[in-house]
Write a protein that holds these residues in place. Structure first.
Motif, PDB file in Angstrom:
ATOM      1  N   TYR A 177       0.813  -1.316   0.089  1.00 45.93           N
ATOM      2  CA  TYR A 177      -0.187   0.096  -0.087  1.00 45.93           C
ATOM      3  C   TYR A 177       0.950   1.387  -0.083  1.00 45.93           C
ATOM      4  CZ  TYR A 177      -3.583   3.456   1.308  1.00 45.93           C
ATOM      5  OH  TYR A 177      -4.455   4.710   1.359  1.00 45.93           O
ATOM      6  N   ALA A 178       1.902   1.446   0.990  1.00 48.22           N
ATOM      7  CA  ALA A 178       2.978   2.478   0.776  1.00 48.22           C
ATOM      8  C   ALA A 178       3.497   2.642  -0.615  1.00 48.22           C
ATOM      9  CB  ALA A 178       3.926   2.217   2.018  1.00 48.22           C
ATOM     10  N   SER A 179       3.718   1.570  -1.236  1.00 47.01           N
ATOM     11  CA  SER A 179       4.605   1.838  -2.573  1.00 47.01           C
ATOM     12  C   SER A 179       3.493   2.011  -3.461  1.00 47.01           C
ATOM     13  CB  SER A 179       5.367   0.436  -2.846  1.00 47.01           C
ATOM     14  OG  SER A 179       4.574  -0.712  -2.897  1.00 47.01           O
ATOM     15  N   GLU A 180       2.391   1.551  -3.596  1.00 44.83           N
ATOM     16  CA  GLU A 180       1.330   1.776  -4.589  1.00 44.83           C
ATOM     17  C   GLU A 180       0.655   2.641  -4.609  1.00 44.83           C
ATOM     18  OE1 GLU A 180       1.309  -0.484  -7.725  1.00 44.83           O
ATOM     19  OE2 GLU A 180       3.456  -1.031  -6.755  1.00 44.83           O
ATOM     20  N   ALA A 181      -0.154   2.724  -3.467  1.00 41.88           N
ATOM     21  CA  ALA A 181      -1.137   3.927  -3.164  1.00 41.88           C
ATOM     22  C   ALA A 181      -0.082   5.283  -2.796  1.00 41.88           C
ATOM     23  CB  ALA A 181      -1.953   3.523  -2.441  1.00 41.88           C
ATOM     24  N   LEU A 182       0.665   5.254  -1.978  1.00 39.85           N
ATOM     25  CA  LEU A 182       1.321   6.498  -1.451  1.00 39.85           C
ATOM     26  C   LEU A 182       2.593   6.759  -2.241  1.00 39.85           C
ATOM     27  CD1 LEU A 182       0.779   5.776   2.373  1.00 39.85           C
ATOM     28  CD2 LEU A 182      -0.791   6.791   0.709  1.00 39.85           C
ATOM     29  N   LYS A 183       3.294   6.016  -2.970  1.00 37.68           N
ATOM     30  CA  LYS A 183       4.340   6.123  -3.764  1.00 37.68           C
ATOM     31  C   LYS A 183       5.578   6.507  -2.922  1.00 37.68           C
ATOM     32  CE  LYS A 183       1.590   5.855  -7.208  1.00 37.68           C
ATOM     33  NZ  LYS A 183       1.590   4.551  -7.925  1.00 37.68           N
ATOM     34  N   LEU A 184       5.435   5.720  -2.010  1.00 36.88           N
ATOM     35  CA  LEU A 184       6.591   5.798  -0.836  1.00 36.88           C
ATOM     36  C   LEU A 184       7.735   4.789  -1.120  1.00 36.88           C
ATOM     37  CD1 LEU A 184       4.577   6.316   2.482  1.00 36.88           C
ATOM     38  CD2 LEU A 184       5.849   8.155   1.055  1.00 36.88           C
ATOM     39  N   GLY A 185       9.063   5.197  -0.897  1.00 37.46           N
ATOM     40  CA  GLY A 185      10.193   4.410  -1.040  1.00 37.46           C
ATOM     41  C   GLY A 185      10.390   3.431   0.076  1.00 37.46           C
ATOM     42  N   GLN A 186      11.165   2.407  -0.157  1.00 41.10           N
ATOM     43  CA  GLN A 186      11.414   1.320   0.678  1.00 41.10           C
ATOM     44  C   GLN A 186      11.982   1.785   1.848  1.00 41.10           C
ATOM     45  OE1 GLN A 186      12.740  -2.134  -1.876  1.00 41.10           O
ATOM     46  NE2 GLN A 186      11.043  -3.314  -0.937  1.00 41.10           N
ATOM     47  N   THR A 187      12.835   2.895   1.877  1.00 44.34           N
ATOM     48  CA  THR A 187      13.378   3.032   3.029  1.00 44.34           C
ATOM     49  C   THR A 187      12.241   3.788   3.865  1.00 44.34           C
ATOM     50  OG1 THR A 187      15.387   4.056   1.713  1.00 44.34           O
ATOM     51  CG2 THR A 187      15.250   5.050   3.911  1.00 44.34           C
ATOM     52  N   THR A 188      11.478   4.498   3.532  1.00 46.00           N
ATOM     53  CA  THR A 188      10.543   4.979   4.368  1.00 46.00           C
ATOM     54  C   THR A 188       9.610   3.676   5.054  1.00 46.00           C
ATOM     55  OG1 THR A 188      10.026   6.892   3.114  1.00 46.00           O
ATOM     56  CG2 THR A 188       8.235   6.273   4.598  1.00 46.00           C
ATOM     57  N   GLN A 189       9.512   2.717   3.932  1.00 50.35           N
ATOM     58  CA  GLN A 189       8.477   1.533   4.696  1.00 50.35           C
ATOM     59  C   GLN A 189       9.478   0.840   5.813  1.00 50.35           C
ATOM     60  OE1 GLN A 189       7.541  -0.725   1.192  1.00 50.35           O
ATOM     61  NE2 GLN A 189       7.527   1.125   0.106  1.00 50.35           N
ATOM     62  N   ILE A 190      10.635   0.578   5.577  1.00 45.07           N
ATOM     63  CA  ILE A 190      11.408  -0.097   6.613  1.00 45.07           C
ATOM     64  C   ILE A 190      11.598   0.676   7.844  1.00 45.07           C
ATOM     65  CG2 ILE A 190      13.835  -0.865   6.905  1.00 45.07           C
ATOM     66  CD1 ILE A 190      14.388  -1.072   4.030  1.00 45.07           C
ATOM     67  N   ILE A 191      11.911   1.891   7.631  1.00 46.26           N
ATOM     68  CA  ILE A 191      11.700   2.761   8.999  1.00 46.26           C
ATOM     69  C   ILE A 191      10.391   2.701   9.713  1.00 46.26           C
ATOM     70  CG2 ILE A 191      11.829   5.047  10.071  1.00 46.26           C
ATOM     71  CD1 ILE A 191      13.726   5.445   7.749  1.00 46.26           C
ATOM     72  N   ALA A 192       9.501   2.600   8.827  1.00 48.83           N
ATOM     73  CA  ALA A 192       7.883   2.299   9.542  1.00 48.83           C
ATOM     74  C   ALA A 192       7.850   1.160  10.278  1.00 48.83           C
ATOM     75  CB  ALA A 192       6.907   2.583   8.567  1.00 48.83           C
ATOM     76  N   ILE A 193       8.312  -0.046   9.641  1.00 55.31           N
ATOM     77  CA  ILE A 193       8.162  -1.221  10.109  1.00 55.31           C
ATOM     78  C   ILE A 193       8.952  -1.666  11.431  1.00 55.31           C
ATOM     79  CG2 ILE A 193       8.777  -3.889   9.689  1.00 55.31           C
ATOM     80  CD1 ILE A 193       6.077  -2.839   8.160  1.00 55.31           C
ATOM     81  N   LEU A 194      10.353  -0.938  11.488  1.00 56.24           N
ATOM     82  CA  LEU A 194      10.991  -0.897  12.581  1.00 56.24           C
ATOM     83  C   LEU A 194      10.262  -0.279  13.778  1.00 56.24           C
ATOM     84  CD1 LEU A 194      14.431  -0.164  10.955  1.00 56.24           C
ATOM     85  CD2 LEU A 194      13.794  -2.420  11.895  1.00 56.24           C
ATOM     86  N   MET A 195       9.814   0.777  13.416  1.00 59.99           N
ATOM     87  CA  MET A 195       9.100   1.611  14.448  1.00 59.99           C
ATOM     88  C   MET A 195       8.007   0.906  15.031  1.00 59.99           C
ATOM     89  SD  MET A 195       6.875   5.203  14.263  1.00 59.99           S
ATOM     90  CE  MET A 195       5.625   4.271  13.446  1.00 59.99           C
ATOM     91  N   VAL A 196       7.421   0.352  14.355  1.00 57.87           N
ATOM     92  CA  VAL A 196       5.899  -0.756  14.506  1.00 57.87           C
ATOM     93  C   VAL A 196       6.317  -1.783  15.512  1.00 57.87           C
ATOM     94  CG1 VAL A 196       4.347  -2.303  13.671  1.00 57.87           C
ATOM     95  CG2 VAL A 196       4.534  -0.197  12.602  1.00 57.87           C
ATOM     96  N   GLN A 197       7.548  -2.430  15.234  1.00 55.22           N
ATOM     97  CA  GLN A 197       7.857  -3.536  15.992  1.00 55.22           C
ATOM     98  C   GLN A 197       8.327  -3.191  17.736  1.00 55.22           C
ATOM     99  OE1 GLN A 197      10.715  -5.499  13.169  1.00 55.22           O
ATOM    100  NE2 GLN A 197       9.344  -7.326  14.026  1.00 55.22           N
ATOM    101  N   ILE A 198       8.989  -1.983  17.488  1.00 53.71           N
ATOM    102  CA  ILE A 198       9.528  -1.223  18.803  1.00 53.71           C
ATOM    103  C   ILE A 198       8.162  -0.931  19.566  1.00 53.71           C
ATOM    104  CG2 ILE A 198      10.759   0.349  19.999  1.00 53.71           C
ATOM    105  CD1 ILE A 198      12.687   0.254  17.771  1.00 53.71           C
TER     106      ILE A 198
END
Length: 473
Positions: free
Chosen positions: A304-325
């Motif tokens: 969703y982040a890449s297809e709908a929001l056109k966000l790069g994978q760096t942003t996605q990875i940071i978000a996933i890391l934040m979610v886990q913490i």
């Protein structure tokens, strides 16, 4: 299952030694879920499928320009890829293979459980599924160009192997811990797994973000990251395989094949018996519906982040890391609120937050990383607590002494409902070509689950199951 008497005859030191090895499998396999499923594969595989569609339907357009302008070029029956004779939109391809892998797990997991119980060769089965999945994951390194079919096959093999190995892994828990130890042992394994997934993803983030300084192309960096998850899985699986040991199993009246058939018959009897516990049945259905929404949101967040929001994978990875913490703190926070306000009220409130999340997601602006981080933070707050508190409630409404049987039903049903959520996303994208519409369609799962949970009379359901009603629900 090992009897309590056998467990009691084993020394505490022997159990601790085996548990220390058992924890490492959570550490080993969590890298596959965080690095491959949650972050890299979906956003990388969809452009692969688009490349194949471009080469087939738009041969006069340069591939790079075709992929970047793909949505504007799609018209009529052009812009699809072939999957076993069916025309599938590239954006729906990841959801399709996720759906297929889930369906295969539904069919396979009862067989895996029956074989593990009948043969007693749990360590061999754990190692076999783990290394089959790890090798398939490492094979994703060769995913490039227009090899979308290869990516789909490897992912299905890896994800099915992952699910099968976890079934065998979980079945060791009663054998390496007494009933009093079980909660702490299970929680410790869960926590170690989260940390393992976080650590590898953080290392992969360094490679991905700084791939130019390492002299590596972006696509190659992604492929190395996915391969690293398989390598991590394979290396750290050695520790539990050295520590865990098989237990003798009782003599069986049937063959292993007969035991497999018996597992399906027992599952049917358990489902039929649920009519005696209408409150349990209603809660189970409510949980499966809204938990399906939770799992589908998490599984499709990167795409969703890449297809709908056109966000790069760096942003996605940071978000996933934040979610886990943040999810750790969120689970603790919801646990405190449950003790003060009641577990059912807190779960209902969390479902209201989930409804708001999928609705707000539709209105996020393209490229707005801050908005995406804020939404990810909200998800993290309710993610762990929703599932932990729901499973706590479920343990209250199942018959005493038959916990494994009913939790087995929950696990199989959970896979079945996840199939529906993945299919919903796939069909929504297939017919609308919009991930925004697809994600908001999940609001149905949260609203329906909320209404059904609201209708459950928990004290009555607990008494029907023969359990004591706790002071606060």
């Amino acid at each position: 299952m090992t009897s309590p008497q056998v467990i009691q005859r084993e020394t505490p030191e022997a159990r601790r030694r085996e548990r220390r090895g058992w924890y490492w499998y959570d550490w080993a396999n969590s890298a596959f879920y965080t690095t491959v499923i949650s972050v890299f594969l979906g956003p990388y595989l969809i452009p692969i499928a688009k490349t194949a569609a471009c080469e087939s339907d738009f041969p006069s357009v340069p591939v790079d320009r075709c992929v970047s302008d793909f949505d504007t070029l799609v018209t009529g029956r052009l812009g699809y890829v072939d999957v076993l004779g069916a025309d599938i939109r590239p954006a729906a391809y990841f959801g399709l293979i996720l759906t297929v892998s889930t369906l295969v797990q539904i069919l396979l997991l009862p067989v895996v459980g029956a074989l593990a119980d009948h043969t007693g060769r749990k360590r061999e089965l754990l190692g076999g599924f783990a290394y089959f999945g790890a090798l398939a994951t490492m094979g994703l390194f060769f995913l490039e160009g227009d090899r979308y079919v290869l990516g789909g096959v490897l992912f299905i093999v890896a994800n099915v192997s992952y699910g099968a190995s976890v079934v065998v892994y979980d079945s060791f828990l009663p054998q390496i811990s007494t009933p009093d130890e079980r909660d702490a042992v299970s929680s410790r394994g869960w926590a170690i797994g989260y940390f393992g997934g976080f650590l590898l993803l953080a290392l992969n983030l360094v490679l991905y973000v700084r791939h130019d300084s390492f002299g590596v192309a972006e696509g190659m960096a992604v492929r190395i990251c996915m391969m690293s998850a398989g390598l991590w899985w394979a290396i750290f699986t050695i520790i539990p395989l050295l520590a865990l040991r098989n237990r003798p199993v009782p003599a069986h009246e049937t063959t292993a094949l007969g035991s497999v058939g018996g597992s399906f018959r027992q599952l049917g009897r358990t489902i039929s018996e649920l009519r005696r516990y209408p409150g349990t049945l209603l809660f189970l259905v409510a949980y499966l519906i809204y938990n399906d929404g939770v799992q589908t949101v998490i599984g499709n967040s990167a795409v969703y982040a890449s297809e709908a929001l056109k966000l790069g994978q760096t942003t996605q990875i940071i978000a996933i890391l934040m979610v886990q913490i943040v999810a750790f703190g969120g689970a603790l926070l919801l646990g405190v609120l449950a003790r003060r306000l009641g577990t059912k009220r807190v779960v209902l409130a969390s479902l209201v937050v989930w409804i708001a999340i999928v609705v707000v997601a539709v209105f996020l602006q393209e490229g707005a990383a801050g908005q995406f981080f804020a939404l990810a933070f909200a998800i993290a707050i309710v993610l762990g607590g929703t599932q932990a508190l729901s499973r706590s409630l479920y343990s209250q409404v199942i018959p005493s002494g038959r916990e494994a049987e009913y939790f087995s039903l929950l696990q199989i049903s959970d896979k079945g409902s996840a199939f529906i959520g993945s299919l919903t996303i796939t069909l929504a994208v297939q017919f609308t070509n919009s991930y925004r519409i697809a994600i908001v369609s999940l609001v149905v799962f949260f609203v329906a689950g909320f209404l059904m949970l609201l209708a459950v009379n928990l004290p009555k359901a607990i008494r029907q199951a023969g359990n004591e009603v706790p002071a606060r629900l």
